[in-house]
Every structure is written in C-alpha cells, then in structure tokens.
Write an enzyme that holds these catalytic residues in place. Structure first.
Site, mmCIF file in Angstrom:
data_model
loop_
_atom_site.group_PDB
_atom_site.id
_atom_site.type_symbol
_atom_site.label_atom_id
_atom_site.label_comp_id
_atom_site.label_asym_id
_atom_site.label_seq_id
_atom_site.Cartn_x
_atom_site.Cartn_y
_atom_site.Cartn_z
ATOM 1 N N ASP A 88 -27.970 39.927 33.692
ATOM 2 C CA ASP A 88 -27.799 41.374 33.620
ATOM 3 C C ASP A 88 -26.391 41.622 33.064
ATOM 4 O O ASP A 88 -25.592 40.699 32.899
ATOM 5 C CB ASP A 88 -28.007 42.017 35.010
ATOM 6 C CG ASP A 88 -28.360 43.496 34.888
ATOM 7 O OD1 ASP A 88 -28.981 44.039 35.804
ATOM 8 O OD2 ASP A 88 -28.025 44.101 33.842
HETATM 9 C C1 GLC Z 1 -27.967 47.529 33.398
HETATM 10 C C2 GLC Z 1 -29.174 47.291 34.262
HETATM 11 C C3 GLC Z 1 -30.273 46.525 33.572
HETATM 12 C C4 GLC Z 1 -30.254 46.804 32.077
HETATM 13 C C5 GLC Z 1 -28.951 46.237 31.543
HETATM 14 C C6 GLC Z 1 -28.814 46.496 30.040
HETATM 15 O O1 GLC Z 1 -26.795 47.455 34.153
HETATM 16 O O2 GLC Z 1 -28.960 46.694 35.538
HETATM 17 O O3 GLC Z 1 -31.509 46.922 34.182
HETATM 18 O O4 GLC Z 1 -31.363 46.186 31.452
HETATM 19 O O5 GLC Z 1 -27.815 46.743 32.219
HETATM 20 O O6 GLC Z 1 -28.678 47.874 29.805
#
Ligand code: GLC
Length: 706
Positions: A260
């Site tokens: 993430d």
């Molecule tokens: C965010 C979220 C995740 C998302 C990622 C990219 O913080 O936790 O669900 O896909 O970053 O945007």
C-alpha cells in the site's frame, strides 16, 4: 475449481527478458511511482520505474508508455494503476452498497464497466476489489468492502475480480489487472480508527477474516495489495508469514504483491526496522514485490542485492512475477490507448448498469401502513433535507474521475420523472448550527400531503481516514427530523450513506425509511423509481445496523455465550442489545410466506450431500424480489461456533400469488470449522439448517452427521 492465476505460461518469456536485465533495470520493475509532478523522466528512460499511479489522462498514459516501450533499453511496458473503487467516470453505488443487491451478476457487470472505462483512460491495473471483512462501521473504509460475512464477502470478491478482469474482445486480454486488498485483516482497525493495530484471535482471523482473500485469489486476481496494518503484532507488508507462507506457499498465489502507499518505508514507523534499507530488505524478503511510491526499493535494493545472494534471488523472483503479469495483460503487444476516448464513458448502457445496481441495492428498512410506494394521485409532497439535491456529497467514497455534474439527484429525478407535485426546501446542512432554513418547513408542509426527508452522511465523511465516534444522524439533521415529524404528515425518510448509521430516531419518527446508500450517478433515478413503485425495493443488508454506536462491534455471526439471552436478556442498562436492522434484512412492497424447511435426508454420512428446501409464496398483489438466505448451526462442537453462519442465498422474483421452491445443496465440508488446533474439521452430530428472509430466521430443520 479455481481460476487461480498461473504464471507458467508466461515464465519462459519472462525469464528471457530477465536474463537480459541489469540489476538497476530489475529493481526498476519493483518501483511504482505515484506522483506525476515529481516524476523523473531520466529514471523513466533508464528503466528505473516499472509502474505508475495517478496518471491524469490517456494522453499522459500513452506518453509514459511510449517512453517505457520505445526509449528504454528493453522496452518493458508500464503497469499504470488507479483506484477504480466504484466506477471510473460512470460512478456506481459504493461497494458496500452494491453488495446489498445480493446480485453477483450485477456486481460483476459493474466492475466490467469500470474496467472498460479505466482501460480507455490508459489504466491497466485497478486497485480493487477491497474485500476486507469489517464489523465496525466506525471505520470509514467499511464502505469499500462487502460487509461482515466471509461467505457472502467471498462471493462478492470473486464476482468483482471476474468483472475487473473481463476479457477485452478486441485483444483477448483482460481490460485490467485486479488487485485484491488490503491483504490482510485491515478491517480490524482497532475501534474503527484507520491505520491502527489489528488484533484478533487466530480462529476468528483464519475462520472469518482471511477466506475472502483466498476467494479473490481463486477467482484469478493477478495482483494483491499488502496492507498498512500490523496483524497480531506483525506488520503485514514485512511479513513472510502472511505474504509468502500463507499467500504463496499455502494458497498458491502466483501473481504480484504491491505494497500500500509507502507502507514499505512505513515499516520503520512500526518500529520493526531502524532504517529504510532494512525496510526494503524486510519487505522484499517477505514477499512484497512492488514498493508503492516510498522509494526505498529504488534507493536501497541495488546495493543490498549486490551483497546478498538471497536478496538477489528475491529480486529475480519478484521481477519474474511482475513480468508475468505484464505479459499476461498483453501490455507488450497493446501498450497504447485510443486518445479519442470520450465516447467510451458514461454511455447509456453504462448508466443503465449503474442504475440497475442502484435500484437493486437500496434497502427498504420500514414501511408502515403501505406509506410507500407513493401514489400518483395528485397529492403534493414536500421534498426536503441537505442531501436531496446534493451532487458532490453523493460522489461516493472514491469518486476518482467522476464528475459531480453527472450525478442525478433525488430532486432532479422526482421533479422530472415522478409525476407528483413537489415543494422543495433544503432545510438545513448536514451539520452546523444554521437553523434558518428550517423555519419555512412548517408553512410549506401545511400545503402538502406528505414529506420526503433526505438525510444521512456525505460521502466525504466515510472512506479512508473516515472514522467516526458517533454514527448518529448528528444534532442538526436530528433536530430537523424532529421538527418534520412534529408536523403530523406522513414522513418518508431516505438515508444516503456509505456505511451503517445508528438511526433509531429515523426509524421511530418515519412512516417509511429507504436506504439509498451512496448510489452512484443514477442515485436520484433509482430512489425515485423505488419511491414511486416503478421498481420494488430488493436490497438486503450485508452488514448490521446498530441502534447505538456504543454497541459496536455488532454482527450476526456471534457465539452463543454462556448466559443464554432468553434467561439473561439484558446486556446493557441503556440500550436494547439487538441490532436496529440485522444482517440480511430488507423489506419489499409485498409480503411472502416461507414454508417449513425440509431436508432430503435426516442422517448424512461424510461423503453425502444434504439438500434443504423451502417454498416461498408471494401473499401480496405485487411482484417481489426475495433474497432467500440459508444459514447453518453446528449444534454441538468441540470449540464454540457461531449461532448461525450464512451458507447460501438466492435472489428470486415472485409474481403475486406465485409460490417458488428454493433448494440449497451442501457438502459436509461447507460446515467445517477450525478446531482447537486450527485445523478445518467437521464433527459428527446435529446440524440445523435455517432458511428465511434474514439472519434472525428461526425457520430450521435438523440433520445428523454420522
Ligand atoms: C491508499 C489506500 C489504498 C489505495 C492506495 C493507492 O492509501 O490505502 O487502498 O489503493 O493508497 O491510492
């Protein structure tokens, strides 16, 4: 039978490419950069970046692909990722809402539309489905998932993966690479505080929270996103136990794992590493293939791998996974997209798909004296409330590339489509102290026969970082509700929200309550068609609605506990301990009767199946959609097991007076539970099979497993 992604067909070509790569180029394939404003074009040209996120449009996507494909030494195309969580330009109901349709075909269709629109944006990697099981609506991200139940959550996870990876008939390749997330256990964020520690007993973790990720994997998802959180003290993004031993060695995942956002670097904040270099080594060795935007792979992996043959081997394994996905996606042959792309978005059929899902997922929570549907009988209605004509507040929790102007509001639709005469008054905002708008309500209502109050939670309050300690309607909207209910007119309340709310005051003050959710671009048309009876409400709750925030966590699949409820009913001094609305609940405009449950046998051996049947009779004069639900109970087991667990559902349409037979056939493995050693087992003894309209059904029959 699974459609699990297999890397083998692509491995030879991937190995051939790998054999030509420098270490710098290998590390580049493990780097995802997420900020176009800070993107270094030299890094791009040197093959130091293998994936991008937040690419604004198809023109930029093509330009970036062109650099990767035509200006780097090996011409490896980019994965271009984006959060397409509930639609791209054609916004759909938020995932928790869509799940309330209990219509897997419509859920899959929604994601197929989303993937096709994303494809034409130049996106080939979608950070969805989010499938974290969640039983705490204080957590704003409960809106992104499929609710509280592993059986249903697994079905939804599979349908959403299939939708995203729908094959493009023009290329024979998937429109997008799905990415199930957030692996794993993120929905356990303590007290609904996002990003907090996740702690749960292993039996509940493996029995109730992890199966959904396996379902997404078995449905063929080619990627997975590791989560921010610690799970029982272990930061998942640096965990070999979860990312390799369970996900790959045990479950057989062959796709790629992406972290993430910056969660690789954030291992240092979990205080399990003391440097970025350590974080890079821990995460890659654990099985996290791509570092989303933190830069620690880019910064440290090359030097680390040069000194460490094991790490070098881990780099090669990770690069092969990335290359296999890129080959499987056909990106080498089809990297570019049509830049004349507006024609692909918000088409009539896409809007129809969004409206169809919206109409199917909205839930009729109360309907006293047949208040709904509203008749076209010349009566006048006061439409009021802060969300009745709201566009931006109804964009859903990840409106992404959606445009508020594309949202049909409830006011738009009722004025245009309903054939009833309306007065409109906003009345108040969703929060604040300005009561000035309310003062005209009494005067306007005096000239009306009924009131439609549209209230709830604006989309900005839910989603990531959207925790709330109080899930009530809030003081201002509640005060306005009280005022409206004092006007002695039939009060219909439409609740727009991306998550469960504690709305006992709405229930008690309203003649009828419709849960409109955050319903996508066709929100208004869907609500109007249901209020007017052109369509009949058929949604059911995939998550429990509490009476009070203080009851949370509250879910249906609870253990019996040692003090039986019939003998010791009181759990709180200040609140009824039952839910306001239970899992699986939802009304229709008609009425149905369930027959007793019958079984095809009462003694079952391990290798046999058992079939449970009911007939469902429509005792009303309108067609109804009924979500027939099957639950089981292992009456006596060596560890305490939930009183009920969903094991089947079927959404059927029944004409007035018609009676339909519904059967569910089970293998004994469908009733397995984790014993004291955390092994799945099925023990001989009595089992009960319940079939009814929601999780409170007591309509059951028993069989003996011998
Ligand atoms: C965010 C979220 C995740 C998302 C990622 C990219 O913080 O936790 O669900 O896909 O970053 O945007």
């Amino acid at each position: 039978m699974t459609n699990k992604f297999k890397a083998a067909p692509y491995m030879e070509r991937a190995n051939d490419i790998l054999s030509k790569m420098t270490l710098s180029e290998k590390v580049g394939q493990l780097v995802l950069f997420g900020s176009m404003s800070q993107l270094n074009m030299d890094d791009m040209r040197q093959g130091k970046i293998g994936s991008l996120l937040n690419v604004p449009d198809v023109k930029t996507a093509n330009a970036m692909q062109k650099i990767a494909v035509e200006e780097t030494r090996l011409g490896i195309p980019l994965l271009i990722g984006h959060d397409v969580v509930h639609g791209d330009r054609t916004l759909f109901p938020v995932p928790l809402a869509g799940s309330a349709s209990f219509d897997l075909e419509k859920i899959e269709r929604a994601e197929a539309v989303a993937a096709k629109e994303a494809y034409h944006e130049g996106i080939n990697w979608i950070y969805s489905p989010m499938i974290d099981i969640a039983r705490d609506p204080r957590w704003g991200r409960i809106a992104e998932g499929a609710g509280e139940d592993k059986f249903y959550g697994s079905k939804v996870a599979s349908a959403r993966v299939r939708g995203f990876q729908t094959i493009n008939p023009d290329t024979g390749k998937p429109y997008a690479c799905a990415c199930f997330k957030h692996y794993c256990g993120y929905g356990l964020s303590e007290a609904g505080r996002d990003y907090e520690a996740c702690d749960i007993g292993e039996r509940t973790l493996y029995g109730e929270y992890l199966p959904v990720y396996k379902a997404a994997l078995d449905a063929g998802s080619m990627s997975c996103m590791s989560s921010f959180n610690t799970l029982n003290g272990i930061p998942v993004t640096g965990s070999k136990k979860y990312l390799t031993e369970l996900l790959r060695d045990n479950w057989g995942f062959e796709g790629l794992v992406v972290s993430d956002w910056e969660s690789v670097m954030e291992l240092i904040y979990h205080r399990v590493t003391s440097s970025d270099a350590e974080s890079a080594k821990l995460a890659l060795s654990a099985g996290c293939d791509i570092d989303m935007h933190s830069g620690v792979y880019s910064e440290h992996l090359e030097a680390l791998a040069k000194e460490d043959t094991e790490l070098m081997a881990a780099v090669d394994r990770a690069v092969l996974r990335v290359l296999c996905v890129k080959i499987a996606m056909g990106l080498f042959e089809d990297p570019y997209r049509d830049e004349d792309n507006e024609k692909y978005f918000l088409t009539k059929e896409h809007r129809e798909a969004s409206r169809s899902l919206a109409e199917s997922c909205m839930v009729l929570l109360k309907n006293e004296d047949g208040t709904l549907p509203i008749k076209r009988d010349g009566k006048k209605w006061l439409l009021t409330g802060p969300l009745a004509d709201a566009r931006f507040e109804n964009m859903g929790i990840w409106g992404g590339r959606g445009n508020p102007e594309t949202i049909v509001t409830i006011k738009d639709a009722l004025e245009k489509e309903s054939g009833i005469s309306l007065e409109y008054l906003k009345g108040c905002e969703v929060e604040g102290n300005d009561r000035s708008g309310m003062k005209n309500a009494a005067r306007l209502a005096a000239g009306c026969d009924g009131i439609i109050y549209v209230c709830g939670e604006p989309c900005q309050w839910a989603g990531e970082g959207g925790g709330r300690t109080d899930l009530s309607l809030g003081a201002l909207q509640s005060e306005y509700l009280k005022l409206l209910s004092s006007l002695r007119k039939p009060l219909v309340t439409v609740v727009l929200t991306a998550r469960p709310l504690a709305i006992e005051n709405v229930h008690s003050s309203s003649r009828a309550v419709l849960l409109g959710w955050q319903g996508g671009v066709e929100l208004g048309n869907a609500v109007a068609s249901l209020l007017m009876g052109d369509k009949s409400p058929s949604g059911r709750l995939p998550v429990t609605f509490p009476r009070s925030t203080g009851q949370i966590p509250l879910y249906y699949a609870n253990l019996s506990g040692g003090r039986p409820r019939w003998k010791y009913p009181r759990r709180y001094r200040d609140c009824d301990s039952s839910p306001l609305y239970p899992f699986g609940y939802g009304l229709t405009y008609g009425s149905v009767e369930y027959s007793k449950v019958t079984l095809d046998k009462e003694r079952v051996t391990r290798g046999e199946t058992v079939t449970a049947s009911v007939s469902v009779k429509n005792t009303s004069d309108v067609k109804v959609s009924e979500v027939v639900q099957a639950y089981f109970r292992d009456v006596v087991s060596s560890v305490a097991t939930p009183e009920k667990l969903l094991c089947g559902f079927e959404k059927i349409e029944i004409e007035p007076g018609e009676e339909k037979n519904v059967s569910f056939t089970f293998e004994m493995s469908d009733f397995a539970f984790l014993n004291e050693k955390l092994e799945y087992t099925v023990e001989p003894g009595e089992f009960m099979l319940f079939i009814g309209a929601d999780s409170t059904t007591e309509n059951a029959a028993s069989f003996e497993l011998v």
